[in-house]
Structures are given as structure tokens and as C-alpha cells.
Design an enzyme around this catalytic site. Structure first.
Site, PDB file in Angstrom:
ATOM      1  N   CYS A   1       0.629  -0.884   0.186  1.00 12.00           N
ATOM      2  CA  CYS A   1      -0.029   0.063   0.218  1.00 12.00           C
ATOM      3  C   CYS A   1       1.014   1.186   0.174  1.00 12.00           C
ATOM      4  O   CYS A   1       2.279   0.958   0.499  1.00 12.00           O
ATOM      5  CB  CYS A   1      -1.241   0.367   1.492  1.00 12.00           C
ATOM      6  SG  CYS A   1      -2.067  -1.265   0.979  1.00 12.00           S
TER       7      CYS A   1
ATOM      8  N   GLU B   1       0.636   3.339   1.924  1.00 13.01           N
ATOM      9  CA  GLU B   1       0.710   4.258   3.634  1.00 13.01           C
ATOM     10  C   GLU B   1       2.010   3.897   4.002  1.00 13.01           C
ATOM     11  O   GLU B   1       3.112   4.127   4.245  1.00 13.01           O
ATOM     12  CB  GLU B   1      -0.556   4.042   3.890  1.00 13.01           C
ATOM     13  CG  GLU B   1      -1.079   4.820   4.080  1.00 13.01           C
ATOM     14  CD  GLU B   1      -2.586   3.817   2.647  1.00 13.01           C
ATOM     15  OE1 GLU B   1      -2.350   3.459   1.831  1.00 13.01           O
ATOM     16  OE2 GLU B   1      -3.685   4.330   2.679  1.00 13.01           O
TER      17      GLU B   1
END
Ligand code: THU
Length: 130
Positions: free
Chosen positions: A50, A52
Site C-alpha cells: 500500500c 501508506e
């Protein structure tokens, strides 16, 4: 550069050929640095990471260990909240008060704290004395 601009700039470089869902993330470290990441998918689907997680890795590589603020953006109809795993990853380096702005490339924004996103988080305090 603002956190918003950093996340929007990096978003265009996301590698998401399988989902076609690009995500950009920018983290401001407590030391003031801005660290960015994108989702990086893989032909073996579970190996994708991801945005993040990428931004956290960049922050750690830059020598910062505390998150002050997070901005996540995707070209979606509504702001996209971090997945469950990323909530836990963000909480490792950010306190419950850290603000996470979720945004669309059209400019819609929603702000929540890490406490909102991950109530009752498992943290190091639970392991004290073990
Ligand atoms: N994704 C992120 O990178 N961050 C989020 O907060 C939500 C989902 C990615 C993972 C995958 O590459 C794609 O979006 C679709 O799930």
C-alpha cells in the site's frame, strides 16, 4: 511543499496495473520531513504494498521515527480510508491524536485521527512486563 501537494504529485507514479486504483500517501515526520509512497502491485497479488506502507518505509529510511500528519489520496468518488493493516502500521509510529486526511483527486477531503481509525489499538503498552 504542502503534504497535500506531495501526495498528489506522488500519486501519478503509483504502480497499480492490476487494480487500476492508484494511491498516493505523504507523511510529515515530527522532525518536519515529508515522506511519500505509492501502492506497488505485483503479478502475485498478495505481494503488493500500500501507499501508506511505502511512505512509512521512506520515513524510516530518512531517519525519522515519529509521524506528525498523514495525507492519502486516490482517484475515487469518495475519500479512501487506509486498510486495516495500514492503520496498524501508521499507529506504530503515530499517536492516537495524529490526523489522517483522506482525499480524492477531485479535492474532497475527510479528516480522522488514528484513534478514530483504530480504536483500542494494540500497542507496546500491552506488552509491558511480559
Ligand atoms: N491501497 C492503498 O495503497 N492504500 C489504501 O489506503 C487503500 C488501498 C491500494 C492497495 C491496492 O494496490 C489497491 O489500492 C486496491 O486495493
Amino acid at each position: 511543499m504542502t503534504l497535500k501537494q506531495a501526495a498528489r504529485d506522488v500519486w501519478s507514479r503509483a504502480y497499480a496495473p492490476y487494480s487500476n486504483f492508484k494511491v498516493g500517501a505523504a507523511i510529515r515526520g515530527a522532525g518536519g520531513g515529508v515522506h511519500t509512497g505509492v501502492n506497488v502491485e505485483n503479478v502475485a497479488y498478495p505481494e503488493g504494498t500500500c501507499a501508506e506502507a511505502g511512505a512509512i518505509a521512506a520515513m524510516i529510511a530518512a531517519g525519522e521515527t515519529k509521524i506528525a500528519e498523514v495525507y492519502v489520496v486516490a482517484a475515487s468518488p469518495t475519500p479512501v480510508p487506509p486498510c486495516g493493516g495500514c492503520r496498524q502500521k501508521l499507529r506504530e509510529f503515530g499517536g492516537p491524536e495524529v490526523r489522517v486526511t483522506m482525499a480524492t483527486m477531485d479535492g474532497a477531503e475527510e479528516v480522522m485521527t488514528l484513534a478514530d481509525l483504530l480504536p483500542g489499538a494494540f500497542d507496546a503498552g500491552h506488552m509491558e512486563g511480559s
